[in-house]
Design an enzyme around this catalytic site. Structure first.
Site, PDB file in Angstrom:
ATOM      1  N   GLY A  94       0.857  -1.185   0.000  1.00 12.56           N
ATOM      2  CA  GLY A  94       0.000   0.000   0.000  1.00 12.56           C
ATOM      3  C   GLY A  94       0.887   1.227   0.000  1.00 12.56           C
ATOM      4  N   TYR A 136       1.570   5.430   5.004  1.00 11.08           N
ATOM      5  CA  TYR A 136       0.485   5.693   5.978  1.00 11.08           C
ATOM      6  C   TYR A 136      -0.696   4.738   5.848  1.00 11.08           C
ATOM      7  CZ  TYR A 136       3.035  10.080   6.356  1.00 11.08           C
ATOM      8  OH  TYR A 136       4.021  11.011   6.501  1.00 11.08           O
ATOM      9  N   GLU A 192       9.491  -2.632   4.967  1.00 11.19           N
ATOM     10  CA  GLU A 192      10.101  -1.744   3.961  1.00 11.19           C
ATOM     11  C   GLU A 192      10.861  -2.550   2.901  1.00 11.19           C
ATOM     12  OE1 GLU A 192       9.296   1.320   3.855  1.00 11.19           O
ATOM     13  OE2 GLU A 192       8.831   1.941   5.907  1.00 11.19           O
TER      14      GLU A 192
HETATM   15  P1  ADP Z   1       2.912   2.462   6.662  1.00 12.01           P
HETATM   16  O1  ADP Z   1       3.837   1.409   7.236  1.00 12.01           O
HETATM   17  O2  ADP Z   1       1.985   1.918   5.611  1.00 12.01           O
HETATM   18  O3  ADP Z   1       3.616   3.715   6.208  1.00 12.01           O
HETATM   19  P2  ADP Z   1       2.142   2.830   9.396  1.00 12.01           P
HETATM   20  O4  ADP Z   1       1.713   1.485   9.901  1.00 12.01           O
HETATM   21  O5  ADP Z   1       3.538   3.292   9.753  1.00 12.01           O
HETATM   22  O6  ADP Z   1       1.921   2.910   7.824  1.00 12.01           O
HETATM   23  O7  ADP Z   1       1.152   3.973   9.928  1.00 12.01           O
HETATM   24  C1  ADP Z   1      -0.231   3.906   9.770  1.00 12.01           C
HETATM   25  C2  ADP Z   1      -0.837   5.018  10.627  1.00 12.01           C
HETATM   26  O8  ADP Z   1      -0.529   6.281  10.046  1.00 12.01           O
HETATM   27  C3  ADP Z   1      -2.338   5.028  10.722  1.00 12.01           C
HETATM   28  O9  ADP Z   1      -2.821   4.113  11.669  1.00 12.01           O
HETATM   29  C4  ADP Z   1      -2.623   6.462  11.145  1.00 12.01           C
HETATM   30  O10 ADP Z   1      -2.489   6.598  12.544  1.00 12.01           O
HETATM   31  C5  ADP Z   1      -1.463   7.236  10.516  1.00 12.01           C
HETATM   32  N1  ADP Z   1      -1.809   8.110   9.372  1.00 12.01           N
HETATM   33  C6  ADP Z   1      -1.242   9.304   9.093  1.00 12.01           C
HETATM   34  N2  ADP Z   1      -1.728   9.832   7.941  1.00 12.01           N
HETATM   35  C7  ADP Z   1      -2.627   8.947   7.444  1.00 12.01           C
HETATM   36  C8  ADP Z   1      -3.459   8.876   6.260  1.00 12.01           C
HETATM   37  N3  ADP Z   1      -3.462   9.848   5.339  1.00 12.01           N
HETATM   38  N4  ADP Z   1      -4.257   7.811   6.091  1.00 12.01           N
HETATM   39  C9  ADP Z   1      -4.280   6.823   7.002  1.00 12.01           C
HETATM   40  N5  ADP Z   1      -3.514   6.808   8.131  1.00 12.01           N
HETATM   41  C10 ADP Z   1      -2.688   7.842   8.359  1.00 12.01           C
END
Ligand code: ADP
Length: 191
Positions: A15, A18, A89
């Site tokens: 995905g 965020y 990652e």
């Molecule tokens: P990824 O690993 O996919 O980058 P993370 O697991 O680190 O995502 O973080 C997900 C969290 O980011 C969500 O639970 C929410 O708290 C936060 N968040 C910040 N911005 C957004 C957004 N635009 N949409 C959804 N979640 C977001």
């Protein structure tokens, strides 16, 4: 989550930024640990966003992780007792990670890989597409578009608050740039 099996497999979580990939990886590895399975979590040394030897989600959840420069290092850490190998990652690793994942799954391990499926241009990112192709289980998760609130599948790169051009380098950790989750309509990559 996918029902009991007695052999190995590969599951991939992809995905945009965020979308909760790290949260999902942490959730799955915590459950495996509750089941008393030996779990090893890896992440590429390039991703030093928040913490050196932990996987940390944007919402602050954490899990210990082993830092690696190259995918082949994973094999050196796995021993007879290891049952689950998780890689966060994964897009930043070299393509050998595909063979490593295949080898581990063939040996009977559960392999969980989480990462970006697309770079900021909306193009397939590193080894993720090949992992998606060979995985038994795939979850493509979404974030929230910061412009319209629709499901976001893409990562918008901003430099000084403006959409980054197509020719900017793909990997630039820690620069004066920022990223936002966006839907297809609001994802901008000026040429
Ligand atoms: P990824 O690993 O996919 O980058 P993370 O697991 O680190 O995502 O973080 C997900 C969290 O980011 C969500 O639970 C929410 O708290 C936060 N968040 C910040 N911005 C957004 C957004 N635009 N949409 C959804 N979640 C977001």
């Amino acid at each position: 989550m996918y029902g009991p099996t007695h052999h190995g497999w590969i599951e991939v979580v992809v995905g945009p930024m965020y979308s909760g990939k790290s949260e999902e990886l942490i959730r799955r590895t915590k459950r495996a640990k509750i089941a008393k399975q030996k779990v090893l979590v890896f992440k590429p040394a390039i991703d030093n966003r928040y913490s050196v030897d932990e996987v940390v989600s944007h919402s602050g959840q954490k899990n210990d992780a082993i830092l690696i420069e190259k995918a082949c290092e994973i094999l050196g850490h796995v021993d007879m007792d290891t049952e689950v190998v998780a890689i966060d990652e994964v897009q930043f690793l070299d393509k050998e990670v595909v063979n490593v994942a295949r080898q581990l799954a063939n040996k009977g391990l559960r392999v969980i890989a989480a990462g970006l499926d697309m770079d900021f241009r909306g193009e397939p990112f590193g080894p993720t597409p090949e992992l998606l192709a060979i995985a038994e289980f795939v979850d493509k998760i979404t974030a929230v578009c910061m412009i319209c609130g629709d499901p976001a599948h893409r990562t918008q790169r901003l430099i000084n608050g403006k959409p980054a051009g197509y020719d900017e380098p793909t990997i630039l950790v820690g620069a004066t740039e920022s990223y936002e989750a966006r839907c297809r309509l609001h994802h901008e990559v000026p040429r």
